[in-house]
Every structure is written in C-alpha cells, then in structure tokens.
Design a protein around this motif. Structure first.
Motif, short mmCIF file in Angstrom:
data_model
loop_
_atom_site.label_atom_id
_atom_site.label_comp_id
_atom_site.label_asym_id
_atom_site.label_seq_id
_atom_site.Cartn_x
_atom_site.Cartn_y
_atom_site.Cartn_z
N ASP A 3 -14.41 1.46 -2.20
CA ASP A 3 -14.42 0.07 -2.68
C ASP A 3 -13.01 -0.42 -3.00
O ASP A 3 -12.65 -1.54 -2.65
CB ASP A 3 -15.31 -0.06 -3.91
CG ASP A 3 -16.79 0.05 -3.57
OD1 ASP A 3 -17.16 -0.26 -2.42
OD2 ASP A 3 -17.57 0.45 -4.45
N ARG A 4 -12.22 0.41 -3.61
CA ARG A 4 -10.85 0.01 -3.97
C ARG A 4 -9.98 -0.20 -2.73
O ARG A 4 -9.23 -1.16 -2.64
CB ARG A 4 -10.20 1.07 -4.87
CG ARG A 4 -8.78 0.71 -5.30
CD ARG A 4 -8.18 1.76 -6.21
NE ARG A 4 -7.93 3.03 -5.55
CZ ARG A 4 -6.85 3.29 -4.82
NH1 ARG A 4 -5.92 2.37 -4.63
NH2 ARG A 4 -6.69 4.49 -4.27
N LEU A 5 -10.13 0.67 -1.75
CA LEU A 5 -9.24 0.62 -0.59
C LEU A 5 -9.72 -0.31 0.52
O LEU A 5 -8.91 -0.81 1.30
CB LEU A 5 -9.05 2.04 -0.02
CG LEU A 5 -8.32 3.01 -0.96
CD1 LEU A 5 -8.41 4.42 -0.42
CD2 LEU A 5 -6.88 2.57 -1.15
N PHE A 6 -11.03 -0.54 0.60
CA PHE A 6 -11.58 -1.37 1.67
C PHE A 6 -12.39 -2.56 1.17
O PHE A 6 -12.81 -3.38 1.97
CB PHE A 6 -12.48 -0.53 2.59
CG PHE A 6 -11.73 0.42 3.47
CD1 PHE A 6 -11.19 0.00 4.67
CD2 PHE A 6 -11.57 1.74 3.11
CE1 PHE A 6 -10.51 0.88 5.50
CE2 PHE A 6 -10.90 2.63 3.91
CZ PHE A 6 -10.36 2.20 5.11
N VAL A 57 -14.64 -1.30 5.70
CA VAL A 57 -14.54 -0.15 6.59
C VAL A 57 -14.95 -0.56 8.00
O VAL A 57 -14.29 -0.23 8.99
CB VAL A 57 -15.40 1.03 6.09
CG1 VAL A 57 -15.39 2.18 7.09
CG2 VAL A 57 -14.91 1.51 4.73
N LEU A 58 -16.05 -1.30 8.09
CA LEU A 58 -16.51 -1.76 9.41
C LEU A 58 -15.46 -2.64 10.09
O LEU A 58 -15.24 -2.54 11.30
CB LEU A 58 -17.84 -2.51 9.27
CG LEU A 58 -19.03 -1.63 8.91
CD1 LEU A 58 -20.23 -2.49 8.54
CD2 LEU A 58 -19.37 -0.67 10.05
N ARG A 104 -6.64 -6.45 3.65
CA ARG A 104 -6.83 -5.07 3.18
C ARG A 104 -7.72 -4.28 4.13
O ARG A 104 -7.48 -3.11 4.38
CB ARG A 104 -7.43 -5.12 1.78
CG ARG A 104 -7.75 -3.78 1.20
CD ARG A 104 -8.12 -3.86 -0.24
NE ARG A 104 -9.29 -4.70 -0.46
CZ ARG A 104 -9.95 -4.72 -1.58
NH1 ARG A 104 -9.56 -3.98 -2.60
NH2 ARG A 104 -11.01 -5.47 -1.74
N ALA A 105 -8.72 -4.92 4.70
CA ALA A 105 -9.64 -4.22 5.60
C ALA A 105 -8.99 -3.87 6.92
O ALA A 105 -9.32 -2.86 7.52
CB ALA A 105 -10.88 -5.09 5.85
N LEU A 106 -8.08 -4.69 7.39
CA LEU A 106 -7.51 -4.48 8.72
C LEU A 106 -6.20 -3.69 8.69
O LEU A 106 -5.62 -3.47 9.74
CB LEU A 106 -7.26 -5.83 9.39
CG LEU A 106 -8.50 -6.68 9.59
CD1 LEU A 106 -8.14 -8.01 10.20
CD2 LEU A 106 -9.52 -5.96 10.44
N MET A 131 0.85 -1.17 0.00
CA MET A 131 0.00 0.00 0.00
C MET A 131 0.90 1.23 0.00
O MET A 131 1.84 1.32 0.77
CB MET A 131 -0.89 -0.03 1.24
CG MET A 131 -1.69 1.22 1.44
SD MET A 131 -2.74 1.33 2.92
CE MET A 131 -3.14 -0.31 3.33
N SER A 132 0.57 2.18 -0.84
CA SER A 132 1.34 3.41 -0.92
C SER A 132 0.95 4.34 0.23
O SER A 132 -0.10 4.17 0.87
CB SER A 132 1.09 4.10 -2.26
OG SER A 132 -0.23 4.62 -2.29
#
Length: 110
Positions: free
Chosen positions: A37-40, A46-47, A106-108, A1-2
């Motif tokens: 959507d792309r990041l989470f 997000v939750l 990705r979510a955490l 991740m940048s």
C-alpha cells in the motif's frame, strides 16, 4: 524514492509474478506483501506498474521486430509466450480500466 523503496517495489512485482505463475486469478495474489500500500497505493498500483512493464517490453520488441518484417500480432504473441505470468495477470484483471484513468506516478515508477 530511495534505493530501498525501489528494491522493495521490485520485490513486490517479482512476488506477484511468481504467484501468478501458479495461479493468475488467485484472489490472494496481492495479500501479505509488505509495504504494498505504501509503495504502490494498493493492488491497482501494482497492476499499473505491471501494465507499464508490459507496454515497455512490447515497445522495445516492436522497435526491433518491425524492422525485421514481423507484424504487431507476431510480436505481441512472442512477448506473451516469453512472459506468460505477466500476460496472465493483465488478462485476469481489467488493467484497461486502470490505464485509461490518470495513473499515479508512484505506480508507474518501476
């Protein structure tokens, strides 16, 4: 991740917490957030990130508070008072259902 993605994720989490401070049950809590959507991977991601944030803060507080003789319930209540928007989101959505599944890394990542 940048770094740009990291900061964008942080901005999304702050935006959701700001919205939740006004109304945690708002059905539009996750709407209109660029790259959510792309990041989470969507609102569930997000939750999960917010649930992870809660768990991290709780664990840190517990490490310090239990040595002072406070109960887990006292520490939980203190954190809920300190972070009402975060707690309200977690109470409004079934994060236990999400957390019990294998979360995406990705979510955490926040």
């Amino acid at each position: 991740m940048s770094w740009a993605d990291f900061h964008a994720r942080t901005d999304i989490l702050h935006a959701v917490l700001d919205r939740a401070a006004r109304n945690p049950a708002d059905p539009n809590l996750f709407d209109g957030l660029p790259d959510l959507d792309r990041l989470f991977g969507g609102p569930d991601g997000v939750l999960l990130a917010l649930r992870n944030r809660w768990e991290n803060h709780l664990n840190v507080k517990l490490d310090h508070a239990l040595a002072q003789g406070k109960s887990v319930t006292q520490v939980w209540q203190e954190l809920a008072t300190e972070q009402p928007a975060l707690r309200a989101i977690l109470d409004s959505y079934d994060t236990d259902r999400l957390y019990s599944r294998r979360p995406h890394a990705r979510a955490l990542a926040s």
